[in-house]
Each structure stands twice: as structure tokens, then as C-alpha cells.
Design a protein around this motif. Structure first.
Motif, PDB file in Angstrom:
ATOM      1  N   TRP A 122       0.810  -1.213   0.000  1.00 47.48           N
ATOM      2  CA  TRP A 122       0.000   0.000   0.000  1.00 47.48           C
ATOM      3  C   TRP A 122       0.850   1.273   0.000  1.00 47.48           C
ATOM      4  N   LEU A 123       1.913   1.292   0.808  1.00 42.70           N
ATOM      5  CA  LEU A 123       2.626   2.537   1.066  1.00 42.70           C
ATOM      6  C   LEU A 123       3.230   3.222  -0.164  1.00 42.70           C
ATOM      7  N   PRO A 157       5.562  -4.189  -5.070  1.00 41.34           N
ATOM      8  CA  PRO A 157       4.250  -4.499  -5.650  1.00 41.34           C
ATOM      9  C   PRO A 157       4.188  -4.053  -7.107  1.00 41.34           C
ATOM     10  N   THR A 158       3.465  -4.817  -7.897  1.00 39.80           N
ATOM     11  CA  THR A 158       3.271  -4.464  -9.307  1.00 39.80           C
ATOM     12  C   THR A 158       1.778  -4.378  -9.588  1.00 39.80           C
ATOM     13  N   ALA A 159       1.400  -3.397 -10.329  1.00 39.84           N
ATOM     14  CA  ALA A 159       0.008  -3.226 -10.738  1.00 39.84           C
ATOM     15  C   ALA A 159      -0.003  -2.713 -12.166  1.00 39.84           C
ATOM     16  N   HIS A 160      -1.013  -3.095 -12.901  1.00 40.86           N
ATOM     17  CA  HIS A 160      -1.022  -2.789 -14.335  1.00 40.86           C
ATOM     18  C   HIS A 160      -2.245  -1.972 -14.735  1.00 40.86           C
ATOM     19  N   SER A 161      -2.717  -1.126 -13.851  1.00 44.29           N
ATOM     20  CA  SER A 161      -3.889  -0.301 -14.186  1.00 44.29           C
ATOM     21  C   SER A 161      -3.678   1.085 -13.616  1.00 44.29           C
ATOM     22  N   ARG A 162      -4.600   1.963 -13.933  1.00 46.29           N
ATOM     23  CA  ARG A 162      -4.532   3.312 -13.394  1.00 46.29           C
ATOM     24  C   ARG A 162      -4.949   3.356 -11.930  1.00 46.29           C
ATOM     25  N   PRO A 164      -3.880   1.287  -9.115  1.00 44.04           N
ATOM     26  CA  PRO A 164      -3.067   0.180  -8.572  1.00 44.04           C
ATOM     27  C   PRO A 164      -3.540  -0.282  -7.203  1.00 44.04           C
ATOM     28  N   LEU A 165      -4.039   0.650  -6.364  1.00 45.42           N
ATOM     29  CA  LEU A 165      -4.474   0.236  -5.038  1.00 45.42           C
ATOM     30  C   LEU A 165      -5.695  -0.671  -5.117  1.00 45.42           C
ATOM     31  N   VAL A 166      -6.599  -0.344  -6.022  1.00 51.42           N
ATOM     32  CA  VAL A 166      -7.783  -1.194  -6.215  1.00 51.42           C
ATOM     33  C   VAL A 166      -7.352  -2.567  -6.693  1.00 51.42           C
ATOM     34  N   GLU A 167      -6.434  -2.582  -7.645  1.00 50.15           N
ATOM     35  CA  GLU A 167      -5.948  -3.856  -8.182  1.00 50.15           C
ATOM     36  C   GLU A 167      -5.277  -4.694  -7.102  1.00 50.15           C
TER      37      GLU A 167
END
Length: 945
Positions: A122-123, A157-162, A164-167
Motif C-alpha cells: 500500500w505505502l 508491488p506491481t500493478a497494471h492499471s490506473r 493500482p491500489l484497487v488492483e
């Protein structure tokens, strides 16, 4: 998600809901609010920064963060306060019955994650709300170090959307509002510290150690129970700030109770540091005169000198010089074995008492002893209670200012003590890919690290030590290495590794230059700032004078090998006859415990023939019960040591000590004659260091037959019909590489009885046994040794943490393997796993006893409340155990030999192996078959297989 700026905490941001909990275990049905624990930890981190961290470590961290120390401390306090923010999720909070109806969403789906992992995920995406650049390394490393506060680091952490926290599963606006409210409350309480300009991986790892310590201190039940009585009235910023300020006032008492106050010593000359030394010797004088001008910052000092030349006192003084130069008052002394660590702990404590006279006794600090059996040592952990040891002084009892505290005796905490003595393993664990290695690095980083007997490492341990030195070099941690028999290539590798850490990461200068020839006796200083290596010979062309010594006579004595076993009987009768007739003291060093027990029987039978005129006979090896081994060691040192000679305890009618390699290191023994199985020449020289050790003190009266110090080396007799080296027994090859036995044999044969001059010949002998190709009588054995060394170094590379450059922007590699591995298999020594065996006695009626005389029952339960085993119960039982190397026998044992069920609740007893010894009605003890071998605990010889 809306973003916040640093002023949000003061503009009416949402209050923190104090129903969200962080702690509940042991709180008598209550819960402790997450916000309060977060602020407690932030306060503890700030107090630790100001009152616990050494000035030098503060400077190193602040410099790496490219900011001043006050700002760095507040940044770290802010981060520490966020370490548990991953608990502000439904998956954590719903573990106990809490009304979460006001906070819909974020239902758990898929595999549950730890709250530490949630913190790290999260941070990095929200620190921008308090001014951190979104793509900056500081935000990502701060998040990762906090996600690793339970000892293991996760990938970024990796996220692939606008979104990222939701993902990543942080999908609820209500939960997110609370997380951000807590973040801003901590930010406000710690003074709204802006983002540092820089943060690198090694610094982040050390900061993680600080966060772990802060968390552990304020997670103590007594502290939380006390704070439960004064919780904030609400979760407003002002109320939480008040809680934070009160925590700051309370945390210093936690440091006092834990024994975490620094031990500091004032500047002093060598003479003032060691008033008992009438006149410093050449080595000590050279260091005292020339090193201060070189110690302008972090660096490494290597001291090489013969046995008994005062290297320990020299190391203490050098550590004081380096500590003053680097602002690091802490000390860690690393020894090769538990026995040597125990001895050094007592010695170092006396030095600390002398050097800290006049300090505040109301703020004591533990001088820790660190090895697996330290809790059995009454000098460190008295039987009454931790932290209340007393010493007798001026006719009155006073509290020992260096006594163990219960808190510091907890697992993984010992290196946090200001001064500590322990086995080298305690330091090497800092560079294993194991949980909480960052805590160990943190514990070492603020100290001067002294490694005694630096030669006593095999290729596996050497690679670990090299990596440790690289990291210590990067962290500006000064190091002192001591050795009496260090091969020049190993010296070069160790110095080079330290400079690679200092140079390769911070300054990226050219490759460190190879260390020139090692001065022996002498010293060298490697400057971490410049990479310059200065030898004692460079600053003083006059060779360092050493204690005058008679040349060591070395004789090779051939012994027959019958059915694969060495027969020492004729040789020992011949060599020890003068002692039987004229008195004196001798040692016989055998390669294995079984062979030492056989020699003991041989000599006991021979001595018995002489009746009342027989010499004393003693046996010392590693397979005695712990308490008995300690008693034997104390007796042996008392008889053959310097103090024994001064006080007339040295046997005048003759005495022989039969032992294994346990006498090679750090035992103050003086023998008239040393008889030893052949071993690598460096170890033979170590053993010879116990022969005429105190000749310069004129306290030992030698028998007429002992005209000079003499080392008799027992070696297999040559087969007259075979070419090449002799055939060494398999038992010897299992302990030492065959190649080194052959090379040592060839080297000593070539010298043809030429005496060894000490110190003049020591370094050349140590170097030649490896480097002189003319000594290679068996190429296959040489190739096998080199292959074995390469294999051990390869295994060590798999276990060791990455180089500092490889963790510059991610800490994941510190605790991550590229393949599945059981962390418990990670070891600081190759193939050294052992288990503790408790032999108990069963009488004819089937009753079980702890002693051979069947007077002390084997306890079914402890003496504590509810049958719990107390510390005193465990000490008594473990003191009766014997360490035994693991092997196939262990896998063959049935459940009947494991600890009883009631014992397994105790950490100290759960893994013991219990072997029964049958006692007949006549009182005879019979051996027991277990695991494919017979076991007999002999009262004179120890555990016999």
C-alpha cells in the motif's frame, strides 16, 4: 482516490477510528488501538535514534539519505509509525470480533496476505500524499523495509492499471480514508518530515533493523497494559499527538530495563588501559604509536603475531581507537567456539569494568554472551534472575552493571547489546538469507567488530566472512582481525572484501590493490575512505620485536597403522618415559574423540603399573556432558595455566593431558612437551603455542629432561615397498584434507628436524604448505582438496545475501532464494549440524534417573506452575547433555528416543535426544544400542560409541 498534502493533517482530516486494533494477546480481554501502537513505535524509533544509535551510525544513515541527522531521525520515526498500517484491512481486523459494519468492502478473496506484506504493497502508492516523489526510490524502499519488519522482504508491488491500489485489494473508500488518516496522524506527530533526497538498499536494511527493535520494545505486554489506562479520548490529530509525546517520555525506561544503554569508554593510552602490563611489547607499542594517525575514519586492522603475544589486549586498544574515530562505542568480539567465547566474555568484562569506572551505575548495560549455550553460563546469566547479578567489591555486594537482562536474552536480540562477545556464527548469520538478517546487520553496524582466530574458517565460512566484511565496509563499520597463522592469500581476500564494500558501493573507485606481503609479526590498516593499505613495516622499517622464545624443536615420529587405526602405544611410552621419571607436564593431542579415549585408556593402564608414583592423567574433548566439560576445562587451565604456576598448583610429580583440537585456541596452557597427531601445519603451530607458553614470565619450573620446547608429531610410518606419501588413517582424512596432511608431512620431512624459529619461520611455513608445488606428492589429493574448497564456496554463495550493489533499489534478495530451500538448513558452518543427547539411567525396577547412582529422578514435569519447566529446570537438564554430530544414526531413531511430550513445550528441551543407560542390580552400566550404534556415558571418558 483523492490525494492529500502535508497540511491535510491540520485541516480537519478524518479522525482515526480507535476501534481498529493492533494487539490483543495477553491483554486480559482488551485490545490496544492500532493508532496507539503506531505512535508508540514511532516514538520508540525517535528515542532510539537519539539515545541508542551510535553517533557514527546516525551519521552514516543521514549521509546516505543526503540529509541532516535530525531530519533523518524524524523520517525514520515516521516510517516506523507506519509499519503496521497493513493491519488496517478487513482481512486483519476481522480476526477478532469487531463491528466492521461501518466499513464495507475489501472482503478477502484468494490467498490471505500478511499485514506486513499489505503494508509494503500500500505505502509506495500513497507516500506521495506527504510529498514523496511517486517514482522516487525513497518511497519504494521505505515501503519495502516496513513490509519486511517481520523479518522477510517482499518484492515491490506491481500493478497494471490506473488504479493500482484497487488492483492490489485496497478497494474501499472508507478503509482507505482510515489508512490515510492514520498516515497523516503519524506524519503530524513526527513533525511532518519531508521525503529524504536519497535512500539506498543497504541503509534501508539497517533502518529496518531499527524499526524491528522499536516495534519489539513497545510490544511488551507490561508496557501495553500500562498504556491501556491512558488511551486517547478520541482519534483526533491533537489527541494522538499527545499520546505520541507521552510515549516519548516513557520509552527511555524501556531502554533501561532492556539493558540497551551504550557502554562508552574514555580515550586512554595503552598503559592506562592495561595497568597490569608493566611494559607493552613490540606489537602493542607499534600499534599504540602509529595507528592513531591512521584512524581518521572507518577501516580494517589486521593483526598477525605468534600465540601468547598479547594480541587480545592489542585488539581491545585498537577497537577503542577505531570506535573513537568512527563514533561507534559498541563492540562485538567474535570467537571460533563457545568455549573460547565463554573465556573471552569473562576477560572482556574485566576490561569493561576497568575502562568504565566512574560511569553512571543507574543506567547499566548488558555485556552480552552470544551462543546457543550462553544461558547456561552462570557468569553471564546467574541462576537467581536475569539482570540482578552481583559482584564482590570492597567487601560489599554491588549490582553487576553488565549483567544479562531478560529482554536481551530473548531470541535474536543479543547483538543489540552495546558490547557483546560470541561465536563468529552470530555475526555470519547477518549475511545468510534468513529471517531478521537485517536486525543482525543493524546490531553490528554501530559497533567495532573484532574477529579473533581469523584463520579458523574453512572455505565455506571464509566466503561468508568475506561477504560480511563487504557489508560492514559499506556501512562504515570498523573491523579488527586477529590471527597467529593466517595464509597470505586469505589475508588478502579478507582485506580486499572489506575495501570492495567501502569502495564498490559508495565511491566506485578502481579495484583494490592486492595486499603486499603480510608482515609477521605485524599489522596492517586498510582505510575505507581511500582504499590505502598501510603495513607496520611501511611506517617503521625496524622489525617489531617479540617476546624472546627458544626455537621450537620439531620431531616426526613414525607410528604403525594397524587395520586402518593408528597405534601410538610404543611411541607414547618412549616419549613420555622421561616425564614418568622426572616429572613435568605434557599433552597428547589426538585427531578424533574416539582415539583420545583410546589413548586415555592406554595411558591409564600404563600409569596404573606405577602405583602411587603415577602422573596425573586428564582427558578433554567435546563429548563430555556440558557441565563436566566446563569443570574439566577449569581444572586443566588451573593446573597448566599461568595462574596455576604462580600459585603452586602445577603438578610437580608429572601430569599428562590427553585432548582433541579443543585445546588449540584461546586456552591458557603451558606444557613442557607437546605430542600431536599430524595435522595441517598451521594447526600444529597453534598447538605448539601451548608448549612453553610462559617461558618469558619465569613462573614455570621445567623438569631436567625439558631442555627446550618440543613438538613431537606422530605420523604414519612409510610403507617400505610403496612410493609416495604414507597412508593416513581414514579417521584423520575425515577431519583434515588428505592433501594438507601430505603436504605438511613433506614440508616437515624436508626440514629434517630443523627447529622452528618463532616468529621468523611461522608465516613461511603457513604459506608454503599451500603454495609450494614441490610438496604435492599426490596430485589427485590436491585436486580433490581444491574441488572440495570450490564446492563449499559454491554452497556458501547459495546461502549468502547478495552484494551491496545488487540490493541498491530492492531488499527482496536479502531473504529470497531462486529455488525452494528450508531456511533451517541455512548454516554458518558446513556439515556442522549437531543435536544434544541426554543419557539417563534405568534401574532394575525400570525407574528412570538422571545420575549414575540413581539418586536424582528423571523429571516428568517441571517445578514451575502447572508443571512448567523453569529456566533452572532446563539449565540442570541441558547441563547434563552432550553435543553429538548429526548423521544416519539420528534418522534411524524411533520416537521412543525423542523428548517426552511434556518437555516439548520448552524451547530448550524440545529437541533433545534421550538415550537410556541400563543399570544392573550390581551397579554396572550397560551400553545401549540406538540408531545403529552403541552408546555408553563413561564417567571418566565421556560419551563412548
Amino acid at each position: 482516490m483523492p490525494e492529500h498534502d502535508p497540511a491535510d493533517g491540520k485541516r480537519g482530516a478524518p479522525s482515526v477510528d480507535l476501534r481498529f486494533w493492533a494487539k490483543e494477546r495477553g491483554l486480559r480481554g482488551k485490545v490496544y488501538p492500532l493508532a496507539c501502537h503506531s505512535l508508540d513505535t514511532a516514538a520508540a524509533a525517535l528515542v532510539l535514534w537519539r539515545e541508542y544509535l551510535s553517533p557514527g551510525l546516525r551519521k552514516t544513515i543521514a549521509s546516505a539519505m543526503e540529509t541532516d541527522e535530525e531530519h533523518a531521525g524524524r523520517c525514520i520515526a515516521f516510517w516506523a509509525g507506519l509499519h503496521d498500517i497493513g493491519k488496517l484491512t478487513r482481512e486483519f481486523q476481522q480476526q477478532i470480533a469487531v463491528d466492521l459494519s461501518d466499513y464495507p468492502g475489501e472482503e478477502l478473496s484468494g490467498e490471505r496476505r500478511s499485514h506486513a506484506a499489505a503494508t509494503g504493497q500500500w505505502l509506495p502508492f500513497v507516500l506521495s500524499s506527504v510529498g514523496y516523489p511517486p517514482t522516487g526510490q525513497a518511497a519504494w524502499l521505505a515501503a519495502q523495509l516496513l513490509g519486511g519488519h517481520h523479518g522477510r522482504f517482499h518484492e515491490h508491488p506491481t500493478a497494471h492499471s490506473r488504479s493500482p491500489l484497487v488492483e492490489l485489494g485496497f478497494s474501499s473508500a472508507r478503509w482507505e480514508e482510515q489508512r490515510r488518516a492514520l498516515l497523516h496522524a503519524v506524519f503530524d506527530a513526527t513533525g511532518c518530515p519531508g521525503a529524504p533526497d536519497m535512500l539506498d538498499g543497504p541503509t534501508a536494511a539497517v533502518v529496518c533493523g531499527l524499526v524491528i527493535l522499536a516495534d519489539w520494545l513497545v510490544s511488551q505486554e507490561d508496557f501495553i497494559l500500562e498504556r491501556l489506562g491512558s488511551l486517547p479520548a478520541d482519534g483526533s490529530v491533537s489527541a494522538l499527538r499527545t499520546h505520541f509525546e507521552e510515549s516519548q517520555r516513557r520509552v527511555p525506561a524501556l531502554l533501561d530495563a532492556a539493558g540497551l544503554r551504550p557502554i562508552t569508554v574514555p580515550p586512554a593510552t595503552f598503559a592506562k588501559s592495561f595497568p597490569h602490563i608493566d611494559e607493552p611489547n613490540g606489537l602493542q607499542t607499534s600499534l599504540a604509536e602509529h595507528l592513531p594517525s591512521l584512524c581518521t575514519g572507518p577501516g580494517l586492522v589486521l593483526i598477525t603475531a605468534p600465540m601468547g603475544e598479547g594480541k587480545t589486549e592489542a585488539a581491545y586498544h585498537v577497537a577503542d581507537l577505531l570506535g573513537a574515530a568512527t563514533g561507534r562505542p559498541g563492540r562485538f568480539l567474535a570467537l571460533p567456539t563457545t568455549a573460547t567465547a565463554d573465556q573471552m566474555h569473562s576477560r572482556f568484562k574485566e576490561y569493561a569494568r576497568h575502562r568504565t569506572k566512574g560511569t553512571d551505575p543507574a543506567r547499566p548495560s548488558t555485556l552480552a554472551l552470544l551462543h546457543s549455550m550462553a544461558w547456561l553460563n552462570p557468569d553471564y546469566a546467574p541462576a537467581d534472575a536475569p539482570g540482578v547479578s552481583t559482584v564482590l567489591s570492597d567487601g560489599a555486594d554491588h549490582r553487576d552493571p553488565f549483567a544479562a537482562t531478560e529482554w536481551l536474552m530473548g531470541r535474536k536480540r543479543g547483538l543489540l547489546a552495546s558490547w557483546a562477545v560470541g561465536t563468529i556464527d552470530q555475526a555470519l548469520m547477518a549475511v545468510l538469507r534468513a529471517k531478521h538478517n537485517a536486525l543482525r546487520l543493524f546490531g553490528l553496524a554501530g559497533k567495532v567488530v573484532v574477529v579473533d582466530e581469523a584463520h579458523a574458517v574453512d572455505p565455506y565460512m571464509q566466503l561468508l566472512l568475506e561477504q560480511l566484511l563487504r557489508w560492514l565496509g559499506t556501512l562504515d563499520t570498523p573491523v579488527v582481525l586477529l590471527s597467529a597463522t593466517l595464509h597470505h592469500s586469505i589475508a588478502n581476500s579478507l582485506v580486499k572484501a572489506y575495501l570492495e564494500g567501502a569502495r564498490g558501493y559508495r565511491w566506485r573507485r578502481s579495484e583494490p590493490q592486492p595486499v603486499p606481503e603480510v608482515s609477521y609479526p605485524g599489522w596492517l590498516h586498510a582505510d575505507a575512505r581511500t582504499g590505502k593499505v598501510t603495513r607496520s613495516a611501511d611506517v617503521d622499517p625496524v622489525p617489531i620485536t617479540t617476546t624472546p622464545r627458544e626455537p621450537l624443536a620439531v620431531r616426526l615420529v613414525d607410528i604403525p597403522v594397524r587395520n586402518g587405526s593408528p597405534d601410538r602405544s610404543e611411541a607414547l611410552r618412549r616419549e613420555l618415559t622421561p616425564l614418568l621419571e622426572g616429572g613435568g607436564c605434557a599433552a597428547v593431542i589426538c585427531t578424533t574423540v574416539a582415539e583420545a579415549q583410546e589413548v586415555y585408556d592406554l595411558l591409564a593402564g600404563w600409569f596404573a603399573e606405577r602405583g602411587g608414583n603415577a602422573p596425573e592423567l586428564h582427558l578433554l574433548h567435546s563429548r563430555f556432558p556440558n557441565r563436566q566439560r566446563t569443570e574439566i576445562t577449569e581444572t586443566v587451565v588451573d593446573l597448566f595455566g599461568k595462574d596455576g604456576a604462580k600459585h603452586g598448583k602445577r603438578p610437580t610429580h608429572g601430569a599428562v593431558l590427553v585432548a582433541t583440537q579443543v585445546v588449540e585456541q584461546s586456552l591458557d596452557l603451558d606444557l613442557d612437551l607437546m605430542v600431536s597427531d599430524i595435522a595441517p601445519v598451521s594447526l600444529l603451530l597453534q598447538r605448539a603455542g601451548r608448549c612453553w607458553r610462559h617461558e618469558h614470565l619465569d613462573v614455570v619450573e621445567r623438569p631436567a629432561w625439558a631442555e627446550r620446547p618440543e613438538l613431537v608429531v606422530l605420523t604414519p610410518e612409510q610403507d617400505a615397498e610403496a612410493d609416495g606419501p604414507p597412508r593416513f588413517p581414514r579417521s584423520w582424512q575425515a577431519v583434515y584434507p588428505l592433501s594438507l596432511l601430505q603436504r605438511t608431512h613433506a614440508l616437515l620431512r624436508r626440514r629434517d628436524g630443523e627447529p622452528v624459529r618463532i616468529p621468523e619461520d611461522v608465516q613461511s611455513l603457513v604459506d608454503d604448505v599451500y603454495d609450494d608445488d614441490s610438496l604435492a606428492e599426490d596430485l589427485d589429493a590436491d585436486l580433490e582438496r581444491m574441488g572440495d574448497e570450490l564446492a563449499k564456496r559454491g554452497l556458501a554463495r547459495n546461502a549468502v545475501i547478495p552484494d551491496v550493489d545488487e540490493v541498491e533499489d530492492s531488499l527482496h534478495g536479502l531473504t529470497q532464494f531462486d529455488f525452494d530451500v528450508d531456511e533451517h538448513l541455512l548454516a554458518t558452518r558446513f556439515g556442522a549440524g549437531s543435536v544434544r543427547v541426554l543419557c539417563y539411567y534405568v534401574d532394575a525396577a525400570g525407574q528412570r534417573w538422571l545420575d549414575r547412582d540413581c539418586t536424582v529422578e528423571l523429571p516428568e514435569k517441571g517445578t514451575g506452575q502447572g508443571g512448567r519447566f523453569t529456566v533452572a529446570d532446563c539449565r540442570d537438564l541441558v547441563a547434563r547433555t552432550v553435543p553429538v554430530r548429526m548423521g544416519l544414526w539420528f534418522d534411524r531413531l524411533s520416537e521412543a528416543y525423542r523428548s517426552p511430550e511434556a518437555w516439548r513445550e520448552s524451547f530448550h528441551l524440545r529437541d533433545l535426544v534421550l538415550i537410556p543407560q541400563q543399570v544392573t542390580e550390581e551397579g554396572t552400566v550397560l551400553p545401549t544400542e540406538a540408531g545403529g550404534r552403541e552408546w555408553l556415558l563413561d564417567p571418566r571418558k565421556g560419551l563412548v560409541f
